[in-house]
Write a protein that holds these residues in place. Structure first.
Motif, PDB file in Angstrom:
ATOM      1  N   TYR A   1      29.063 -17.545 -28.857  1.00 33.44           N
ATOM      2  CA  TYR A   1      27.889 -18.394 -28.606  1.00 33.44           C
ATOM      3  C   TYR A   1      27.275 -18.860 -29.923  1.00 33.44           C
ATOM      4  N   ALA A   2      27.148 -17.928 -30.888  1.00 30.19           N
ATOM      5  CA  ALA A   2      26.560 -18.280 -32.187  1.00 30.19           C
ATOM      6  C   ALA A   2      27.455 -19.266 -32.935  1.00 30.19           C
ATOM      7  N   ALA A   3      28.761 -19.054 -32.870  1.00 33.31           N
ATOM      8  CA  ALA A   3      29.691 -19.955 -33.553  1.00 33.31           C
ATOM      9  C   ALA A   3      29.549 -21.380 -33.042  1.00 33.31           C
ATOM     10  N   THR A   4      29.323 -21.513 -31.739  1.00 30.60           N
ATOM     11  CA  THR A   4      29.229 -22.843 -31.122  1.00 30.60           C
ATOM     12  C   THR A   4      27.857 -23.476 -31.309  1.00 30.60           C
ATOM     13  N   THR A   5      26.802 -22.732 -30.992  1.00 28.51           N
ATOM     14  CA  THR A   5      25.463 -23.325 -30.949  1.00 28.51           C
ATOM     15  C   THR A   5      24.723 -23.303 -32.289  1.00 28.51           C
ATOM     16  N   ILE A   6      24.973 -22.276 -33.086  1.00 30.12           N
ATOM     17  CA  ILE A   6      24.264 -22.152 -34.372  1.00 30.12           C
ATOM     18  C   ILE A   6      25.053 -22.798 -35.505  1.00 30.12           C
ATOM     19  N   PHE A   7      26.355 -22.551 -35.533  1.00 29.84           N
ATOM     20  CA  PHE A   7      27.182 -23.026 -36.644  1.00 29.84           C
ATOM     21  C   PHE A   7      27.999 -24.270 -36.301  1.00 29.84           C
ATOM     22  N   ASP A   8      27.899 -24.726 -35.060  1.00 29.50           N
ATOM     23  CA  ASP A   8      28.612 -25.929 -34.620  1.00 29.50           C
ATOM     24  C   ASP A   8      30.106 -25.811 -34.879  1.00 29.50           C
ATOM     25  N   ARG A   9      30.668 -24.641 -34.582  1.00 28.72           N
ATOM     26  CA  ARG A   9      32.095 -24.410 -34.775  1.00 28.72           C
ATOM     27  C   ARG A   9      32.713 -23.855 -33.482  1.00 28.72           C
ATOM     28  N   PRO A  10      32.857 -24.699 -32.466  1.00 26.58           N
ATOM     29  CA  PRO A  10      33.519 -24.229 -31.236  1.00 26.58           C
ATOM     30  C   PRO A  10      34.949 -23.780 -31.488  1.00 26.58           C
ATOM     31  N   ASP A  11      35.584 -24.319 -32.548  1.00 29.97           N
ATOM     32  CA  ASP A  11      36.941 -23.880 -32.873  1.00 29.97           C
ATOM     33  C   ASP A  11      36.958 -22.415 -33.303  1.00 29.97           C
ATOM     34  N   LEU A  12      35.893 -21.965 -33.980  1.00 31.75           N
ATOM     35  CA  LEU A  12      35.782 -20.563 -34.363  1.00 31.75           C
ATOM     36  C   LEU A  12      35.540 -19.703 -33.131  1.00 31.75           C
ATOM     37  N   ALA A  13      34.700 -20.182 -32.224  1.00 34.59           N
ATOM     38  CA  ALA A  13      34.456 -19.455 -30.973  1.00 34.59           C
ATOM     39  C   ALA A  13      35.765 -19.268 -30.217  1.00 34.59           C
ATOM     40  N   ASP A  14      36.575 -20.326 -30.163  1.00 36.67           N
ATOM     41  CA  ASP A  14      37.878 -20.245 -29.490  1.00 36.67           C
ATOM     42  C   ASP A  14      38.762 -19.182 -30.134  1.00 36.67           C
ATOM     43  N   ALA A  15      38.799 -19.164 -31.461  1.00 35.99           N
ATOM     44  CA  ALA A  15      39.653 -18.217 -32.178  1.00 35.99           C
ATOM     45  C   ALA A  15      39.211 -16.775 -31.942  1.00 35.99           C
ATOM     46  N   ILE A  16      37.904 -16.543 -31.918  1.00 39.66           N
ATOM     47  CA  ILE A  16      37.369 -15.199 -31.706  1.00 39.66           C
ATOM     48  C   ILE A  16      37.707 -14.701 -30.306  1.00 39.66           C
ATOM     49  N   VAL A  17      37.414 -15.520 -29.307  1.00 36.14           N
ATOM     50  CA  VAL A  17      37.668 -15.115 -27.922  1.00 36.14           C
ATOM     51  C   VAL A  17      39.169 -14.934 -27.678  1.00 36.14           C
ATOM     52  N   PHE A  18      39.959 -15.859 -28.191  1.00 35.18           N
ATOM     53  CA  PHE A  18      41.411 -15.782 -28.014  1.00 35.18           C
ATOM     54  C   PHE A  18      41.957 -14.493 -28.617  1.00 35.18           C
ATOM     55  N   SER A  19      41.531 -14.151 -29.816  1.00 37.52           N
ATOM     56  CA  SER A  19      42.032 -12.950 -30.483  1.00 37.52           C
ATOM     57  C   SER A  19      41.620 -11.681 -29.748  1.00 37.52           C
ATOM     58  N   ALA A  20      40.394 -11.676 -29.238  1.00 34.80           N
ATOM     59  CA  ALA A  20      39.893 -10.491 -28.538  1.00 34.80           C
ATOM     60  C   ALA A  20      40.629 -10.246 -27.226  1.00 34.80           C
ATOM     61  N   TYR A  21      41.006 -11.311 -26.532  1.00 30.82           N
ATOM     62  CA  TYR A  21      41.622 -11.162 -25.211  1.00 30.82           C
ATOM     63  C   TYR A  21      43.152 -11.261 -25.229  1.00 30.82           C
ATOM     64  N   THR A  22      43.732 -11.344 -26.420  1.00 29.07           N
ATOM     65  CA  THR A  22      45.193 -11.316 -26.542  1.00 29.07           C
ATOM     66  C   THR A  22      45.668 -10.241 -27.516  1.00 29.07           C
ATOM     67  N   GLY A  23      44.785  -9.799 -28.416  1.00 22.72           N
ATOM     68  CA  GLY A  23      45.167  -8.791 -29.400  1.00 22.72           C
ATOM     69  C   GLY A  23      45.993  -9.330 -30.547  1.00 22.72           C
ATOM     70  N   VAL A  24      46.002 -10.645 -30.762  1.00 20.32           N
ATOM     71  CA  VAL A  24      46.795 -11.201 -31.850  1.00 20.32           C
ATOM     72  C   VAL A  24      46.147 -10.903 -33.194  1.00 20.32           C
ATOM     73  N   ARG A  25      46.986 -10.725 -34.182  1.00 14.88           N
ATOM     74  CA  ARG A  25      46.505 -10.582 -35.550  1.00 14.88           C
ATOM     75  C   ARG A  25      46.162 -11.970 -36.096  1.00 14.88           C
ATOM     76  N   GLN A  26      45.462 -12.008 -37.224  1.00 14.10           N
ATOM     77  CA  GLN A  26      45.095 -13.294 -37.824  1.00 14.10           C
ATOM     78  C   GLN A  26      46.315 -14.158 -38.117  1.00 14.10           C
ATOM     79  N   GLY A  27      47.310 -13.562 -38.760  1.00 13.69           N
ATOM     80  CA  GLY A  27      48.509 -14.319 -39.107  1.00 13.69           C
ATOM     81  C   GLY A  27      49.229 -14.845 -37.877  1.00 13.69           C
ATOM     82  N   GLU A  28      49.285 -14.032 -36.826  1.00 13.44           N
ATOM     83  CA  GLU A  28      49.927 -14.455 -35.587  1.00 13.44           C
ATOM     84  C   GLU A  28      49.164 -15.603 -34.943  1.00 13.44           C
TER      85      GLU A  28
END
Length: 278
Positions: free
Chosen positions: A118-145
């Motif tokens: 929510y903060a990434a999208t509404t405060i920092f205007d980075r929905p792409d970061l919000a996507d990356a955070i949620v995706f990583s949390a619900y898939t368990g991917v590492r940063q490089g992956e």
């Protein structure tokens, strides 16, 4: 701009070449090279956060703490030897020596993840970061992956994400695992099907992604020891509330169950559920 490769080459030539341990030192340093690349600016390795993520990845691969300490020691030698030769002016960061049996205990709750998104999208205007955070949390991917994932690795017919490359696209099949698409992840995927790489268009490297992540984490008042890799620990911990460790091992792509068990933290919900089932 001085690179890791240049510093490693210099250290090998002037310090390691004639030692009996030359081969061992080269092997240990090569682990770092594989993680950052020879062309990585040495200043990017002058950050404690880089080493925290690197250590987390090595633990995730099942390396024991003594091996991790030897690899870090090789990195420090390269760093300090090249600095003494005035190849750069960077100072070696504070990197904690690993204790035997030590395991990362930090993970994010689902509420923490949603708060950061929510903060990434509404405060920092980075929905792409919000996507990356949620995706990583619900898939368990590492940063490089995350940054290597291609749209063609998504199998919508079977609701699968192939991490490491869809079978047939790559040759190292032993490094491939699949994860079923969670309902939190599906909207993210559907909005990104018009590109080649799922996230690389937004984030060219891990440092850029992690830098933005730290700002969001600080805004949300979350501790600094909750690094990006903690999202992977979150995935393992959440799974531990609902399924058997062997299932978690398969979903996380671990070779050893002992590695998986380091990710399954005893949450209050899991303990409450265990008591209720007696």
């Amino acid at each position: 701009m001085t690179t890791w490769g240049e510093c490693l080459q210099y250290t090998t030539k002037v310090r390691w070449r004639h030692l009996r341990s030359a081969k061992t030192n080269a092997i240990n340093a090569n682990h770092i090279t594989n993680a950052c690349g020879r062309s990585a600016p040495i200043k990017s390795l002058a950050k404690s956060s880089w080493w925290m993520e690197f250590v987390a990845d090595m633990k995730d691969e099942g390396r024991n703490t003594s091996t991790i300490n030897r690899i870090i020691s090789a990195g420090r030698t390269v760093f300090e030897t090249s600095r003494e030769a005035e190849l750069h002016t960077c100072t070696w960061p504070k990197v904690k020596r690993q204790k035997e049996g030590e395991a990362r205990l930090t993970y994010f709750s689902k509420e923490d993840v949603q708060k950061m998104a929510y903060a990434a999208t509404t405060i920092f205007d980075r929905p792409d970061l919000a996507d990356a955070i949620v995706f990583s949390a619900y898939t368990g991917v590492r940063q490089g992956e995350l940054l290597k994932l291609k749209v063609e690795d998504i199998d919508l017919e079977r609701d699968l994400i192939w991490i490491g490359g869809k079978p047939g696209r790559i040759t190292k099949a032993s490094n491939v695992r699949s994860v079923f698409i969670h309902e939190q992840v599906k909207p993210i995927l559907m909005n990104r099907l018009d590109r080649d790489y799922l996230f690389r268009d937004d984030w060219t490297n891990k440092d850029q992604l992690y830098g933005r992540f730290k700002k969001v984490r600080a805004h949300c008042g979350l501790p600094e020891d909750h690094v990006w890799h903690s999202l992977r620990h979150s995935f393992g911990t959440w799974l531990g509330e609902v399924c058997h460790p062997k299932q978690i091992q398969a979903l996380m792509g671990h070779k050893n169950i002992e590695t998986t068990l380091r990710y399954v933290k005893p949450t209050d919900d899991a303990l409450r559920s265990a008591i209720a089932r007696i």
